[in-house]
Design a protein around this motif. Structure first.
Motif, PDB file in Angstrom:
ATOM      1  N   LYS A 194       0.826  -1.211   0.000  1.00 37.39           N
ATOM      2  CA  LYS A 194       0.000   0.000   0.000  1.00 37.39           C
ATOM      3  C   LYS A 194       0.863   1.264   0.000  1.00 37.39           C
ATOM      4  O   LYS A 194       0.402   2.332  -0.407  1.00 37.39           O
ATOM      5  N   ASP A 222      -8.260   5.613  -0.344  1.00 34.77           N
ATOM      6  CA  ASP A 222      -7.149   5.786   0.603  1.00 34.77           C
ATOM      7  C   ASP A 222      -6.745   7.240   0.774  1.00 34.77           C
ATOM      8  O   ASP A 222      -6.079   7.587   1.747  1.00 34.77           O
ATOM      9  N   ASN A 246      -4.070  -0.444   4.896  1.00 39.85           N
ATOM     10  CA  ASN A 246      -4.351   0.919   4.455  1.00 39.85           C
ATOM     11  C   ASN A 246      -4.040   1.950   5.540  1.00 39.85           C
ATOM     12  O   ASN A 246      -3.903   3.142   5.252  1.00 39.85           O
ATOM     13  N   TYR A 250      -3.109   6.127   5.719  1.00 38.82           N
ATOM     14  CA  TYR A 250      -3.862   7.035   6.595  1.00 38.82           C
ATOM     15  C   TYR A 250      -2.892   7.845   7.459  1.00 38.82           C
ATOM     16  O   TYR A 250      -2.945   9.093   7.499  1.00 38.82           O
TER      17      TYR A 250
END
Length: 802
Positions: A194, A222, A246, A250
């Motif tokens: 990610k 995202d 994810n 963040y």
């Protein structure tokens, strides 16, 4: 005197959400002063109707906020114009309001499009984002593999001004779909894929249901989700476990755009909880849409669907939905919830709110030859054997009023011609049959005893009419049946709703690919759709019969217990005063549990196999067609079958070299025991190359299940934790003390604690309300963290409740 943040922490008895790892974090944040108010959010994507999985997630978001005196925002995560509609958004708002949540704090991610765009430009200006110009396929290749780091794109080092110009041209519609994308510049060698320069914006020339043609570039989940949280001042952002990777994006966005030093307040943080899936259904919106599109169901609100709209139309109450959500708990691991937990919550709620009346769904005419004049019986809505009055001596009537027991009655006509259920008569009764037979007697509910003297048959030899003699209260009868006047009863259609699928895990074979972008399911690769092969052909049976005339005076939203048949209410869409249509909300008892007991036994360590038949209707359904295997696949298939692997799983493994290769280290008989776990629980991580549990470790875990040391459900939680931590599953079992509790002394203590805490329900059970067995079992399992031996609990409960 003003309260400190720590004063917001609720007392244990005041909490609606049971203490869990997230509430521990919130408690600590309030005590430290990190946050002075709790703000959560529930962010569904409006690309389908809300379902039972949303009921659990929304309960956690909304109730947690309520417990701490905070607020929860309902926010439409509408950043993907393909598939999102106003209809879906409106349905979600309507459903959340129906469940009981305060929807006044309503937001849309699309409200923030301009702000999101400006934040994207900030990242470009900081040198943290660039415009990518390779194809999606090339981008995926350049990201590398689990063993090999990614390779920089030739466009990764574009200058800030060039990136800004290109990004603005993307916004202006100068480029085609896929021609460019905006990517974050993070770390192409990071083990978390990610963070390997994720896409933040893509070009999509599709009108948005709220913004129309204003935008042709749309933010990825995202990017939009964390920033939307920050804009709204969310303090604790709770997501299901598939978003765990994810979280890195963040946090990266928070650190670079919303640090506390820059904004003067703590940015939100994300916390993941285990997702809850349900047996005997599917909750993937893609699959639900297919059920609707192909006409398997009549729409999103078809009472067989797991959607909240369907629950409402079926007659289930919001109180039972909230009760169910509160019972299944919060943990760090995914769990599959037994559908019986939901059904028992519905039964318990309806048992306390539904007056009893009579309806016959499959009528067989009975002529009582010695009954000349019509009689009017005054019958109670709440027979004493059903339940006693409440503490104030009052009970409910269909209007929803609480009246004294002597007033809670209705007039029921007894006429010469009546109807009974077709199944309540048998010419060749099986052993133990306690209903009507030729020459036999039976008691009509509250109307005396009749004897069957003659059977009239139709052309096909089936009985069409019975001739009987009314014996009053004289004589003996071993059984009691319900009835309705054939001449005074009201015609009605009965929709006998049942579980939509015949097997507990209908989409086990379909979960081979995960969406590339969580929250935007339609961007995923097509899934195997074998789940459609397991649709229950008897999930909806429509019959026509009669209901006693008293119901015509009742409100349209009255719910009833039709005696011996189930809980019903009028379909709010199709029913009318001149054409009554009743939906069966739920059966009186869990009939599937008995079917499971008589079904072909399966290995204790395995999930129920797709080919396992849940009922006789399913047994007669044609087996799903399978595509032919090539010679190499056929050899693998044959070998696996000889090792005891089921046909469906052998077929899947033969087609999937990665999964078959994983099992190569297993020996002989172990293969059959492990196959289901590999197919159903490890397939996604094996395909992604991220699995951390080897075949030897899995074998040790499954052995614990086989010997009865742990339950399958605990084993699944342990496996999920091992996948995250890398610790051996068997070691986790020992470290946490998760072995099944079968010690009688320990179980007695747990059961007695539950009985002592629920004296009113104990009294109701001993007064005849046997349906509370499920409640007591659930409370004991909760008290023992799900470790109690269910069979031992059932035996001891029966003994201790008398």
């Amino acid at each position: 005197m003003s309260k400190s943040p720590a004063d917001l922490i609720p007392a244990p008895e005041a909490r609606r959400v049971a203490p869990n790892f997230i509430t521990e974090i919130i408690d600590a944040d309030l005590k430290s002063g990190k946050h002075t108010r709790v703000v959560t959010r529930f962010p569904p994507e409006p690309n389908g109707y809300a379902h039972l999985g949303h009921a659990f997630a929304s309960y956690l978001d909304f109730m947690t906020a309520q417990d701490y005196g905070g607020v929860c925002h309902l926010r439409m995560d509408d950043t993907n114009p393909e598939g999102e509609t106003q209809e879906y958004a409106d349905s979600i708002i309507r459903d959340m309001k129906w469940v009981g949540w305060d929807t006044r704090h309503l937001f849309y991610a699309s409200d923030y499009y301009e702000q999101l765009y400006q934040y994207a430009e900030q990242l470009i200006q900081k040198g943290l984002a660039y415009v990518e110009s390779v194809s999606a396929e090339e981008m995926a290749r350049l990201r590398g593999t689990a063993e090999k780091p990614g390779t920089p794109s030739p466009y990764r080092n574009r200058g800030v001004e060039e990136n800004l110009e290109l990004f603005r041209q993307m916004r202006a519609g100068k480029f085609k779909n896929g021609e460019h994308a905006l990517r974050a510049k993070i770390d192409l060698a990071h083990p978390n894929f990610k963070l390997r320069d994720p896409v933040l914006y893509r070009i999509v020339h599709v009108p948005h249901y709220r913004t129309g043609d204003k935008w042709c570039i749309y933010p990825m989940y995202d990017f939009a989700h964390p920033i939307s949280d920050a804009i709204e001042g969310i303090t604790h952002s709770m997501c299901s476990l598939e978003f765990i990777d994810n979280r890195a994006i963040y946090d990266w966005l928070m650190d670079h755009l919303f640090s506390a030093q820059e904004k003067g307040r703590e940015p939100p943080r994300q916390y993941e909880f285990g997702r809850r899936s349900m047996e005997y259904t599917v909750v993937s919106k893609r699959k639900l849409r297919r059920l609707v599109k192909e006409g398997v169901v009549r729409g999103w609100d078809d009472p067989r669907m797991p959607t909240i709209s369907a629950m409402r139309r079926r007659g289930i109450t919001p109180e039972s939905v909230r009760a169910f959500a509160s019972q299944i708990g919060v943990s760090r691991t995914n769990r599959t919830v037994d559908l019986a937990i939901f059904e028992n919550a519905v039964r318990e709620d309806l048992s306390n709110r539904t007056p009893r009346v009579m309806a016959v769904t499959r009528p067989l005419k009975v002529v009582i030859q010695n009954l000349d004049a019509e009689r009017t019986l005054s019958l109670p809505y709440w027979p004493q054997e059903a339940t006693g009055p409440s503490a104030d001596g009052k009970v409910l009537v269909p209007s929803g009023e609480r009246v004294a027991t002597e007033k809670a009655v209705r007039d029921v006509p007894l006429t010469r011609e009546i109807v009974i259920e077709h199944d309540d008569f048998s010419e060749n009764p099986p052993k133990g049959f306690k209903r009507l037979t030729p020459g036999g007697t039976v008691r009509l509910r509250s109307a005396g005893i009749i004897r069957c003297d003659e059977v009239i048959k139709g052309p096909n030899g089936e009985p069409t009419e019975l001739r009987a003699t009314w014996l009053g209260e004289e004589g003996k009868a071993s059984g009691v049946i319900h009835w309705v006047s054939a001449t005074r009863g009201v015609k009605a259609e009965f929709r006998l709703v049942d579980r939509l699928f015949t097997v507990p895990n209908p989409d086990a074979e379909a979960a081979q690919f995960e969406p590339e972008q969580p929250g935007h399911e339609d961007e995923a690769q097509p899934l195997n759709t074998d789940f459609m092969s397991f649709v229950n052909p008897n999930s909806l049976v429509v019959t026509h019969g009669l209901v006693e005339p008293s119901v015509t005076k009742d409100p349209a939203d009255a719910r009833y217990q039709f005696e011996r048949t189930g809980y019903f209410w009028r379909d709010p869409v199709d029913s009318s005063d001149t054409a009554l249509v009743f939906n069966r909300i739920i059966t009186l008892k869990d009939t599937w549990a008995k079917k499971a007991e008589t079904a072909e036994p399966t290995k204790a360590e395995s999930k129920p196999k797709p080919e396992r038949k849940a009922d006789t209707a399913a047994s007669s359904a044609p087996a799903p067609a399978r595509a032919a295997l090539d010679s190499a696949q056929e050899a693998v298939f044959s070998r696996l079958r000889t090792q005891g692997v089921s046909e469906n799983e052998a077929n899947l493994l033969a087609r999937d070299p990665q999964l078959a290769s994983y099992l190569e280290g297993a020996e002989g008989k172990q293969v059959a025991a492990l196959a289901s776990w590999v197919v159903n629980d490890l397939a996604a991580s094996i395909h992604a190359g991220t699995h951390r549990v080897g075949v030897k470790e899995l074998t040790a875990l499954v052995a614990l299940v086989t010997e009865g040391s742990i339950s399958s459900r605990i084993a699944k939680d342990v496996l999920a934790e091992a996948q995250t931590s890398g610790e051996a599953p068997a070691a986790i079992v020992e470290r946490k003390g998760l072995r099944v509790v079968s010690d009688e002394k320990q179980l007695r203590a747990a059961i007695q604690g539950v009985l002592d805490a629920n004296p009113a329900k104990v009294a109701e059970y001993r007064g005849g309300k046997k349906g509370l067995t499920g409640f007591f079992t659930g409370q004991v399992m909760k008290a023992t963290n799900g470790q109690a031996d269910p069979k031992a609990v059932a035996k001891l409960l029966n003994e201790m409740l008398g």
